[in-house]
Each structure stands twice: as structure tokens, then as C-alpha cells.
Design an enzyme around this catalytic site. Structure first.
Site: not given
Length: 154
Positions: A45-46
Site C-alpha cells: 500500500h502502495f
């Protein structure tokens, strides 16, 4: 007293988001947490550009702003009569959070919570999260209950 409350937090290891409680009374709590750069949720993430998920920001706000204050109020209400066989289980019943800024790995955040009410075992608070510059990251209303449960040893 604060260490006693922190010892009752039911979170361990990678899911405990409370480093320090700076202030605590019947109406307010102020605490801090520094996000660890190697936290499990940054991996995806991410990828290549890690950002703290909103659900983790919400959890940090709930742990400091609702659970710590709730444990304090319950222990005060019961005159600290708490057996080692007892455990506290927080149950978040509702949240309404607005987000204003991203939180990156390694950032330190401060959570300030003000009690709106505590009655019949339910706590409702207005909670804000600030970054290290004192800028608003998120704010919202949190409600929940914290149950004192006796653990039976078999």
C-alpha cells in the site's frame, strides 16, 4: 497510572499503535505514535510509494482516543479493582472520520481526544490526529464500548 492502562491494551506487536500517552484525565487524552517504516501494511500500500492506509489511521485514532480513555474511565469507575484474570475487550461501534493529509512511513502523529459522553458503558469522543508540524491529518467522532471479561482457566 498511565503504564497500568497501557498494560491493559489488548493489542500486541504489529497491531499496537500507542507509543506514549502525554496527557490523560476524565475528559481528554493526548497520545503519540510513530509509524514504523517496516510495518506490514506498507509492503502493498502502495508498492514503491508507501502510504498509511486510512483504516490504520482510524485504528490509531481509536486506540489512543477511545480505548485508552475508555480503559482509564472503567478502571476509575471500578476503583482499580481489576483481577489478573480479567481482560478488556474494546468494541468500536461507530466512526465518522474525515481525512485531510497523508501519513508516510516513519512519521510521528499525535492524537487528541475529547470525551463527549460516557454512560451505560458507552464512550463517545471527538478525536483529531495531527502530524509533527501540528497540521490536521484526520478528525472524527468515535463511539464504542469496552467490556471487562473474566477469563476462565481450564
Amino acid at each position: 497510572m498511565i503504564n497500568h492502562i497501557l498494560n491493559h491494551l489488548p493489542y500486541k506487536s504489529s497491531f499496537r499503535f500507542v507509543d506514549h500517552i502525554a496527557f490523560l484525565n476524565e475528559d481528554e487524552v493526548k497520545g503519540e505514535y510513530t509509524l514504523k517504516q517496516d510495518s506490514f501494511f506498507y509492503e502493498d500500500h502502495f508498492e514503491g510509494n508507501p502510504v498509511t492506509p486510512g483504516v490504520i489511521i482510524t485504528e490509531i485514532m481509536a486506540q489512543i482516543g477511545l480505548v485508552v480513555l475508555g480503559i482509564f474511565l472503567i478502571l476509575k469507575e471500578t476503583d482499580h479493582s481489576f483481577n489478573s484474570d480479567d481482560s478488556l475487550f474494546p468494541l468500536l461501534t461507530s466512526t465518522d472520520v474525515s481525512f485531510y493529509k497523508m501519513v508516510l512511513p516513519g512519521q510521528k502523529v499525535t492524537v487528541i481526544s475529547k470525551k463527549q459522553y460516557f454512560r451505560f458503558g458507552k464512550l463517545k469522543c471527538y478525536v483529531e490526529m495531527l502530524d509533527s508540524e501540528g497540521e490536521l491529518v484526520a478528525k472524527g467522532t468515535f463511539s464504542g464500548i469496552i467490556k471487562k471479561i473474566a477469563i476462565k482457566n481450564e
